[in-house]
Every structure is written in C-alpha cells, then in structure tokens.
Design a protein around this motif. Structure first.
Motif, PDB file in Angstrom:
ATOM      1  N   ARG A  22     -55.654  10.903 -85.084  1.00  0.00           N
ATOM      2  CA  ARG A  22     -55.541  11.528 -83.768  1.00  0.00           C
ATOM      3  C   ARG A  22     -56.523  10.909 -82.787  1.00  0.00           C
ATOM      4  N   ARG A  23     -57.739  10.649 -83.242  1.00  0.00           N
ATOM      5  CA  ARG A  23     -58.739  10.042 -82.350  1.00  0.00           C
ATOM      6  C   ARG A  23     -58.279   8.665 -81.884  1.00  0.00           C
ATOM      7  N   VAL A  24     -57.712   7.875 -82.793  1.00  0.00           N
ATOM      8  CA  VAL A  24     -57.239   6.535 -82.431  1.00  0.00           C
ATOM      9  C   VAL A  24     -56.112   6.623 -81.406  1.00  0.00           C
ATOM     10  N   ARG A  25     -55.206   7.592 -81.569  1.00  0.00           N
ATOM     11  CA  ARG A  25     -54.121   7.766 -80.592  1.00  0.00           C
ATOM     12  C   ARG A  25     -54.670   8.156 -79.222  1.00  0.00           C
ATOM     13  N   CYS A  26     -55.639   9.064 -79.194  1.00  0.00           N
ATOM     14  CA  CYS A  26     -56.227   9.477 -77.909  1.00  0.00           C
ATOM     15  C   CYS A  26     -56.967   8.323 -77.247  1.00  0.00           C
ATOM     16  N   LEU A  27     -57.618   7.478 -78.043  1.00  0.00           N
ATOM     17  CA  LEU A  27     -58.312   6.317 -77.477  1.00  0.00           C
ATOM     18  C   LEU A  27     -57.321   5.350 -76.852  1.00  0.00           C
ATOM     19  N   ALA A  28     -56.153   5.175 -77.475  1.00  0.00           N
ATOM     20  CA  ALA A  28     -55.144   4.264 -76.929  1.00  0.00           C
ATOM     21  C   ALA A  28     -54.558   4.791 -75.627  1.00  0.00           C
ATOM     22  N   GLU A  29     -54.633   6.111 -75.395  1.00  0.00           N
ATOM     23  CA  GLU A  29     -54.082   6.703 -74.172  1.00  0.00           C
ATOM     24  C   GLU A  29     -55.073   6.725 -73.014  1.00  0.00           C
ATOM     25  N   LEU A  30     -56.302   6.254 -73.230  1.00  0.00           N
ATOM     26  CA  LEU A  30     -57.313   6.247 -72.170  1.00  0.00           C
ATOM     27  C   LEU A  30     -57.107   5.019 -71.290  1.00  0.00           C
ATOM     28  N   VAL A  31     -56.376   5.159 -70.219  1.00  0.00           N
ATOM     29  CA  VAL A  31     -56.050   4.030 -69.337  1.00  0.00           C
ATOM     30  C   VAL A  31     -56.712   4.151 -67.967  1.00  0.00           C
ATOM     31  N   GLU A  32     -57.346   5.282 -67.666  1.00  0.00           N
ATOM     32  CA  GLU A  32     -58.010   5.452 -66.382  1.00  0.00           C
ATOM     33  C   GLU A  32     -59.216   6.372 -66.540  1.00  0.00           C
ATOM     34  N   ASP A  33     -60.117   6.293 -65.552  1.00  0.00           N
ATOM     35  CA  ASP A  33     -61.322   7.123 -65.593  1.00  0.00           C
ATOM     36  C   ASP A  33     -60.952   8.602 -65.493  1.00  0.00           C
ATOM     37  N   CYS A  34     -61.708   9.427 -66.211  1.00  0.00           N
ATOM     38  CA  CYS A  34     -61.502  10.867 -66.134  1.00  0.00           C
ATOM     39  C   CYS A  34     -62.796  11.566 -66.529  1.00  0.00           C
ATOM     40  N   ASN A  35     -62.866  12.847 -66.253  1.00  0.00           N
ATOM     41  CA  ASN A  35     -64.009  13.646 -66.659  1.00  0.00           C
ATOM     42  C   ASN A  35     -63.530  14.725 -67.619  1.00  0.00           C
ATOM     43  N   ILE A  36     -64.463  15.565 -68.055  1.00  0.00           N
ATOM     44  CA  ILE A  36     -64.105  16.577 -69.058  1.00  0.00           C
ATOM     45  C   ILE A  36     -63.129  17.606 -68.493  1.00  0.00           C
ATOM     46  N   TYR A  37     -63.183  17.849 -67.178  1.00  0.00           N
ATOM     47  CA  TYR A  37     -62.285  18.841 -66.588  1.00  0.00           C
ATOM     48  C   TYR A  37     -60.846  18.309 -66.539  1.00  0.00           C
ATOM     49  N   ASP A  38     -60.688  17.046 -66.153  1.00  0.00           N
ATOM     50  CA  ASP A  38     -59.351  16.454 -66.165  1.00  0.00           C
ATOM     51  C   ASP A  38     -58.796  16.413 -67.587  1.00  0.00           C
ATOM     52  N   LEU A  39     -59.641  16.026 -68.521  1.00  0.00           N
ATOM     53  CA  LEU A  39     -59.193  15.945 -69.916  1.00  0.00           C
ATOM     54  C   LEU A  39     -58.840  17.326 -70.463  1.00  0.00           C
ATOM     55  N   ALA A  40     -59.638  18.335 -70.108  1.00  0.00           N
ATOM     56  CA  ALA A  40     -59.353  19.694 -70.574  1.00  0.00           C
ATOM     57  C   ALA A  40     -58.037  20.202 -69.983  1.00  0.00           C
ATOM     58  N   ALA A  41     -57.800  19.938 -68.695  1.00  0.00           N
ATOM     59  CA  ALA A  41     -56.541  20.374 -68.068  1.00  0.00           C
ATOM     60  C   ALA A  41     -55.350  19.687 -68.715  1.00  0.00           C
ATOM     61  N   ARG A  42     -55.470  18.387 -68.991  1.00  0.00           N
ATOM     62  CA  ARG A  42     -54.368  17.677 -69.633  1.00  0.00           C
ATOM     63  C   ARG A  42     -54.130  18.191 -71.051  1.00  0.00           C
ATOM     64  N   THR A  43     -55.212  18.487 -71.762  1.00  0.00           N
ATOM     65  CA  THR A  43     -55.078  19.006 -73.127  1.00  0.00           C
ATOM     66  C   THR A  43     -54.413  20.376 -73.141  1.00  0.00           C
ATOM     67  N   ILE A  44     -54.802  21.239 -72.195  1.00  0.00           N
ATOM     68  CA  ILE A  44     -54.188  22.567 -72.118  1.00  0.00           C
ATOM     69  C   ILE A  44     -52.709  22.455 -71.764  1.00  0.00           C
ATOM     70  N   GLY A  45     -52.365  21.524 -70.880  1.00  0.00           N
ATOM     71  CA  GLY A  45     -50.956  21.335 -70.531  1.00  0.00           C
ATOM     72  C   GLY A  45     -50.121  20.885 -71.727  1.00  0.00           C
ATOM     73  N   ILE A  46     -50.667  19.949 -72.504  1.00  0.00           N
ATOM     74  CA  ILE A  46     -49.943  19.488 -73.699  1.00  0.00           C
ATOM     75  C   ILE A  46     -49.789  20.625 -74.696  1.00  0.00           C
ATOM     76  N   TRP A  47     -50.849  21.406 -74.861  1.00  0.00           N
ATOM     77  CA  TRP A  47     -50.775  22.536 -75.795  1.00  0.00           C
ATOM     78  C   TRP A  47     -49.737  23.558 -75.347  1.00  0.00           C
TER      79      TRP A  47
END
Length: 528
Positions: free
Chosen positions: A425-450
C-alpha cells in the motif's frame, strides 16, 4: 435543607423564636440559667452556617480536569506549584482546627473559664481577648494551632477545662501526624529536582565520554550535550523492573477479574488506547478473536515511550531498522518528493527543507509503521515525519518483539503478512504522489476515497440482498455444494496469498541484491 433553613435566620430572630418556644420569660436565677442555655443554643445556629461550606465539595468535580489535562499535569509537576499547593492545604487544616478551638470556648457555660478570657492582648495583661474583634480571635487561634502542629509549644496558651483538654488531645494527635506529613512533603519537594538533576548529570557524563571517544567536533559536542542536559531528554523515561513485572504478569498472582480489566486502560489517550492500535487488533485472528489479557500487558511492558514535536523526523530512508513504532497520540506521515512520474524519497537527510516535503501516507493515532523492515531485516524503505505536537509513539525493539513471539508464537505470521500488505500500500501511495500537498489535502483525499468505498460496499450489499431474495429457492438447493466449494476456495486462496507474499519478498531481496551489484560494478568502473 434543615441546616440551610436554620442558617438563614439572623441570630437575634433565632434567639427570639427559641425563647418564645420554650416560654423562658422570667428574671429569677433559675430562668437566667435556662436563658444561658438558650444563648448557647443560639451559638449552634452559627455552626449551621459552617455546614453550608460543604457545598464547596462540588469543586471536587474539577479534579478530573486537573488530573487529565496535559497543561495541568505539567503545571502540577513544577516544584513551586507543589509547594504552593502544600502551603494552601496546611493553612486550610490549621484554619479548620482553629475554628474548632474557638467553638470549644464558645460552648462553655462560663466564658471566663476559657482560654479566650485568660488570653490577654495588652502589655499589662488587663484586656482579655474575648473583648477583641472576631478577626483577632481567629488570628490567635491560628497561631496556637500552628504551634501545636509544629510541636513548638510556647506555653502562652493552654487548655485548663475538661472540654479544652479533650479537644487539645485530639489536636495534638493530628498535629503529630501533620508534622510528619510536613517533614516528608518538604523533603520530597526539595529533593525532586535534585534527583532529576542527578539523573541528567549522569546522562550528560555518559554522552560527554562518548563524544570524547569518537572525537566529535566542538559544535556537535555542545549540541548533543545540550540535549542530554535538558529535561526533554528524559521525558517519558520510566525506570521499571521489567523482568520482575513480567514474572508477576505471567504468573497466577494477579486476580483474573483485575487481569481482564487492565488491557483497556493501557496507554489510554482520548478515544484510543494500546489495545485499539492496529498492531494489536490484527492479532485477534490468530487468537480466534479471544486475545489473552496477558498479551497486551506484556506488549505494554516491553515498549519504550518517545515524544516527538512537529516536523521531527522519526527516521530517514536507508536508516537501520531497530523498532516498530505505534502512534498512541498525534499524527505522523510518510514523506517524499513529488514528481510527474510518482514520488521519490531519495533525498539527503541533511537537507534543511525536510519539513517542506510532501506527505503521501498518513499514520494517525491507532496505527503503526516501520514493521516491514524489522520483520524482513532490511534498511528503512521510507522516511517518516511527525505532523503534530506532542506525538506519543511506543517503540517495540527487535528484542522486545522476540520476547513477545517467544510467548505467543502465532502472532508472528499475522504481523509478517500484514507487513507485506502495508508495504504494498505504501508503494502504491508513493507512486500516486505527482504534486505537492500538505496533510490537510491528503486527509481530505483519503476521506473521500474511504467514503466512496463505503458507498460501493453498501450498494453491493443492497444488490446482493436483492439477488439473494429472488434466488432463495436455488440457494437452498445449492447450499451443501456451495459450502464444499467455499471451503476448497478458501484453502486455495490462502495458498495463493502465501505464494504472493513469498514472491513479493523474493522481489524485494532481488532488488536489493541488484542494487549491491550495480554499486560494485560502479566501483570497479571508477577504478578502471
């Protein structure tokens, strides 16, 4: 209610009511004696006002806030605050006994027989204390009780009547206890910092000897010595006889009822605890959902606490893996450098812009990290940074994990299998990092996927219920064959999962070996 009702009446009104009730309206000697008793009864009305002070017991509800809030817990550890609290408590205790000493005098039939009349306030000894304001009565009573509590005893005030002797006997007993408490508490307050300073001094000496041994430069030596001499270096460090405590846990000395309630209280922080951490919850399958109560107790015993501040780096990629970290309170994240083809974390650890790197996988409280490298004995595959202040992390070293696996062998396979899944899972998430983000953007995206996954599960469940309702008769006919097929399918699926695990492990090992071969070829090419 009765005490409150009596207390609200003024003293004169209460005396009038009592005299009318008892019919004491005469002027002979007998009536004067009865009126004296009534006057003493009026004094009892004053005591009812003291009973109303028991309402202050409601302030005890604040003790929960005082004991659980982080700021208040830190304030309570300060030596000056402890000294102030002790002085306030001592003053209140003396005040309580001083009020009793005054009441003892007021309850006598003849006030001239009491200490308040024998005590004089002028140099000639002609003006008794009884004629002074009430504040002076209280001050002299406080002074006398303080001399009793401290065993000084000047002798200027003493008890002569039977009531005074009885009261002073009880006061002297409490004074002896209070005197012992005064001495022990003052020694504890004074030596608390001294003990801490001794521990810091020993730690600084060890670090200084190490700096001299490895020939550190002056700047590095001063930096590490400054850290070793700070209170933060020993924060969370508790000296426990772990071997003896382990014997108590694995033996039958602890009552079964107590043993069953302790796991839920381990490292209780807000809405989470140790047993709610994913590392602990994954073991439920190996124990058939009945985790032995001794298991979380042993895990808690061998853990090491560590506090991190915001932007502190827990470890960098290629560091030596020594422990698994469980997040009890706070937030951490895997960090990397974003790029159009996916993130990469091959950055220099000495770079000052580490706090500007982008997180690509959050590690909230209740989760853990660093397990794959520990179980499969490799260097760190990623870098982890703390994202919140006062993040509490519990570390399980390799030796500690070995002790746990020795007592509970079944958890090893579960943890190793989950380590591979989490690494994928960590390797997949690393491959999806294509632009700068912060913890709030990442948390919002994670909640949306969930949320999307939950909606999809609900839709599939609803469709499955409809199909089950329409095909109910066919399902009944194929129940037996379906059970047999499901058993065979589960057996085959377990075998496939094991093969996938082994293939992934072999691929990681081959990549590491190929990296070493490339490094050797590069070194040979440079020499040629």
């Amino acid at each position: 209610f009765v005490f409150n009702l009596i207390a609200v009446f003024p003293a004169d009104t209460f005396a009038l009511i009592v005299s009318e009730a008892f019919g004491e309206r005469c002027e002979d000697a007998a009536c004067e004696g009865n009126m004296g008793k009534l006057a003493r009864l009026v004094r009892v009305q004053r005591l009812t006002r003291l009973v109303r002070l028991t309402r202050l017991g409601r302030l005890a509800q604040m003790t929960k806030f005082m004991s659980e809030h982080d700021v208040m817990r830190y304030i309570n550890t300060l030596r000056s605050i402890r000294l102030i609290k002790f002085c306030i408590l001592l003053t209140w205790t003396i005040h309580f006994f001083a009020c009793g000493w005054i009441v003892c005098a007021l309850l006598h039939e003849d006030i001239k027989d009491t200490w308040m009349y024998r005590r004089t306030v002028d140099a000639e000894g002609l003006r008794p204390l009884i004629y002074e304001p009430k504040l002076n009565h209280w001050a002299h009573a406080m002074y006398f009780v303080l001399t009793v509590f401290t065993t000084v005893g000047f002798g200027d005030i003493a008890g002569l009547t039977l009531g005074e002797i009885v009261y002073l006997s009880g006061t002297m007993v409490m004074g002896a206890v209070t005197n012992g408490i005064i001495i022990s508490e003052m020694i504890s307050i004074v030596t608390l910092k001294d003990t801490q300073q001794v521990e810091l001094s020993v730690q600084k000496k060890i670090v200084a000897d190490f700096a001299a041994l490895v020939h550190l430069d002056r700047h590095s030596s001063e930096a590490i010595l400054e850290w070793a001499g700070s209170v933060a270096s020993i924060k969370g460090k508790v000296n426990v006889d772990r071997a003896e405590m382990k014997n108590l846990i694995i033996s039958n000395f602890l009552p079964r009822r107590l043993l069953g309630t302790l796991p839920e209280k381990l490292f209780k922080m807000k809405d989470t605890s140790l047993v709610q951490n994913h590392l602990m919850r994954y073991t439920e399958s190996s124990f058939m959902s009945n985790v032995p109560p001794r298991f979380p107790l042993l895990v808690a015993l061998v853990t090491t606490q560590r506090y991190y501040m915001k932007d502190d780096v827990v470890y960098f990629k290629y560091d030596h893996a020594v422990s698994i970290s469980m997040v009890i309170d706070g937030l951490c994240s895997h960090i990397a450098v974003p790029s159009p083809v996916g993130g990469h974390d091959d950055f220099q650890p000495k770079d000052d812009s580490v706090n500007e790197l982008s997180p690509y996988l959050l590690i909230p409280r209740g989760s853990y990290f660093g397990d794959y490298e520990v179980f499969y004995r490799s260097a760190r595959h990623s870098s982890v940074r703390c994202e919140a202040n006062q993040t509490l992390v519990l570390s399980l070293t390799k030796d500690a994990i070995g002790e746990i696996v020795a007592e509970f062998p079944r958890v090893s396979g579960v943890w190793r299998g989950k380590a591979i899944q989490r690494e994928q899972r960590r390797v997949r998430c690393l491959a999806e990092l294509v632009e700068d983000c912060n913890i709030y953007d990442l948390a919002a995206r994670t909640i949306g996927i969930w949320a999307k996954l939950m909606l999809e599960k609900l839709r599939l469940r609803r469709d499955g219920n409809r199909r089950a309702f329409t095909n109910n008769n066919d399902t009944k006919r194929e129940t037996l064959s379906g059970i047999r097929q499901s058993r065979a399918f589960r057996h085959v699926s377990h075998e496939v999962d094991d093969l996938k695990t082994e293939v992934f492990s072999l691929r990681q090992s081959m990549e590491e070996e190929l990296g070493k071969v490339h490094e050797m070829l590069s070194a040979i090419h440079e020499k040629l």
